[in-house]
Scaffold this motif. Structure first.
Motif, PDB file in Angstrom:
ATOM      1  N   VAL A   7      45.980  28.313  40.197  1.00  0.00           N
ATOM      2  CA  VAL A   7      44.509  28.378  41.062  1.00  0.00           C
ATOM      3  C   VAL A   7      44.447  26.991  41.511  1.00  0.00           C
ATOM      4  N   ASP A   9      41.812  24.759  44.127  1.00  0.00           N
ATOM      5  CA  ASP A   9      40.512  24.464  44.433  1.00  0.00           C
ATOM      6  C   ASP A   9      40.516  23.476  45.518  1.00  0.00           C
ATOM      7  N   CYS A  80      43.155  30.787  45.672  1.00  0.00           N
ATOM      8  CA  CYS A  80      43.007  29.661  46.192  1.00  0.00           C
ATOM      9  C   CYS A  80      41.580  29.793  46.847  1.00  0.00           C
ATOM     10  N   ARG A 289      37.839  25.823  38.823  1.00  0.00           N
ATOM     11  CA  ARG A 289      38.939  26.393  38.538  1.00  0.00           C
ATOM     12  C   ARG A 289      39.226  27.322  37.480  1.00  0.00           C
TER      13      ARG A 289
END
Length: 489
Positions: A7, A9, A80, A289
């Motif tokens: 993930v 961010d 993303c 996230r």
């Protein structure tokens, strides 16, 4: 869902990537976290929001490295998102296209409402709270989520961010009153429903201030997540930070990477806490996230874990428990013993869950070393029981596990945590119960016991041979005058 998920961010101040591995349907743990201070918003707020070439270049290089790390972990899914600075930028499409063309990474730009929701979702699932307001202070925006009965029921986003205020007010050395007026005008749009005694601090500003408070108070637990402090007690501290010169900030425990943004961050936090009438602040190590990951993990369950589910307990069990059935039996036996002893020895019902978790996790350290498994198990709990527990819960569970073989808790171990632990007599009885439950299952036998306490005698009836159990029980240090009568049904 993929076994490993990355993930990413892209915030206004930093870009971060986490990699999670699933251990079961809802169990997971953090495999990697990588951060780059790309400052994608640097110079943008003074130039009509346009992302500047140097900032774009930093972001692309960081994202390229993130993808290399994710690939090394064989991440099957990469999520993303980009937040305030990118969504506000007139040239965001050019940035997004460049990243997709050069790196093959698709960026999803989310609005402030979604950003607020994801932060609230993380707090609702990963902190032991039912009602609160989450406050996520980022570089470009401040996002709030209202949680009621563990559900995010409302969100609100404002163009209040640390980098934004830094460039508009602090860099230009404008009076702090001008920044305060700007904040108060933004806060005037906040609905009246966002009033709550509990605020959850999310993001870099909240983490930096929490670290400073913990350092100042010589706090004994080195963990930000689930740390609690009084809002009113720390208002003066927040004001000192907001008004301090950059050179004096280190005196208050502010780390080097936050020196240029912590003053506007402290000012925003102070004003928000006043606006929502917060009495306490709980720091969260989880935010957007984690919320994005959970929105994917929990998409089939209304974005909530099942009732009474503890993700950190599940993850530890999945990874380190050698016999889940036996662990469940030990926890069940501990519960039965607690029911028999709670009234005569004034054991608070609220501590039953702590006892059950301690009993269930008491043997996970065997994976590391059998002879010192109780020490290893306690250490693992101290460092990895992250989600769903406050610090006092975690310390109690770890203490019960640390002394689950023969001895009662020692002052040399408990002294640093005195303010977080229950009354010593209660602690001793809880520790004895966990040790007793372990001893009863010394032969690794399964079955449900019966227990009764009367006139100083605890009578235990087990549906299996108790020869070894009887030997182990005699070795246990007792917290008081009690005799144990063990029989086989």
């Amino acid at each position: 869902m993929a076994k490993r998920t990355a993930v990413i961010d892209i915030g206004s101040n930093s870009a971060r990537m986490v990699v999670y591995e699933r251990t079961s349907r809802y169990g997971f743990y953090l495999l990697n976290e990588t951060r780059s201070r790309v400052r994608i918003s640097e110079g943008a707020y003074e130039k009509k929001g346009y992302l500047q070439p140097a900032a774009i270049e930093r972001a692309c290089r960081a994202l390229s490295q993130f993808l290399s790390i994710a690939k090394s972990y064989k991440s099957r899914k990469i999520l993303c998102i980009a937040t305030s600075a990118v969504r506000d930028a007139p040239n965001r499409k050019a940035f997004i296209k460049r990243v997709e063309k050069e790196l093959g990474l698709k960026i999803k730009v989310i609005d402030g409402q979604k950003e607020a929701y994801l932060g609230g979702l993380a707090a609702a699932n990963l902190l032991p709270i039912s009602d609160a307001v989450t406050v996520d202070i980022g570089g470009g925006s401040t996002d709030l989520a209202l949680i009621r009965d563990k559900k995010v029921v409302a969100v609100h986003s404002m163009n209040l961010g640390t980098v934004r205020l830094k460039e508009l007010f602090f860099d230009k050395k404008k009076p702090i009153e001008a920044a305060e007026a700007y904040i108060e005008e933004a806060l005037s749009t906040l609905p009246e429903s966002f009033k709550n005694g509990t605020a959850v601090g999310i993001g870099g500003t909240a983490r930096a201030i929490t670290k400073a408070i913990m350092q100042r108070d010589d706090y004994t637990v080195e963990k930000i997540h689930a740390f609690r402090f009084s809002a009113s007690d720390e208002m003066k501290f927040l004001k000192k930070i907001a008004n301090a010169s950059v050179l004096k900030l280190s005196k208050y425990g502010i780390k080097k990477d936050r020196l240029d943004t912590i003053r506007p961050g402290a000012l925003i936090l102070m004003k928000v806490l006043e606006k929502i009438s917060a009495k306490e602040v709980i720091s969260s190590g989880a935010g957007v996230r984690e919320g994005l990951f959970l929105s994917d993990l929990l998409r089939g369950s209304n974005h909530l874990f099942p009732a009474n589910f503890d993700p950190s307990v599940r993850s530890l069990m999945d990874r380190f428990c050698t016999d889940t059935r036996l662990a469940a039996n030990i926890a069940s036996t501990a519960s039965t013993l607690f029911e028999a002893l709670s009234t005569p020895f004034d054991l608070p019902e609220a501590l039953l869950k702590h006892l059950q978790v301690a009993a269930k996790l008491s043997r996970i350290g065997i994976r590391l070393d059998f002879y010192g498994y109780h020490r290893h198990s306690a250490y693992m709990v101290l460092n990895d029981l992250d989600y769903g527990f406050m610090h006092e819960d975690m310390i109690l569970i770890a203490t019960l596990i640390r002394f689950n073989k023969r001895r009662l808790p020692k002052n040399s171990f408990t002294k640093p945590y005195k303010k977080l632990l229950p009354d010593p007599d209660v602690l001793s009885w809880l520790s004895y119960i966990v040790s007793l439950a372990q001893a009863i299952h010394a032969s690794n036998s399964y079955g449900t016991i019966k227990a009764n306490y009367k006139k100083g005698v605890l009578s235990i009836e087990a549906p299996f041979d108790t020869y070894l159990a009887a030997e182990r029980i005699k070795e246990l240090e007792k917290p008081g005058s009690i005799a144990v009568k063990l029989t086989t049904s």
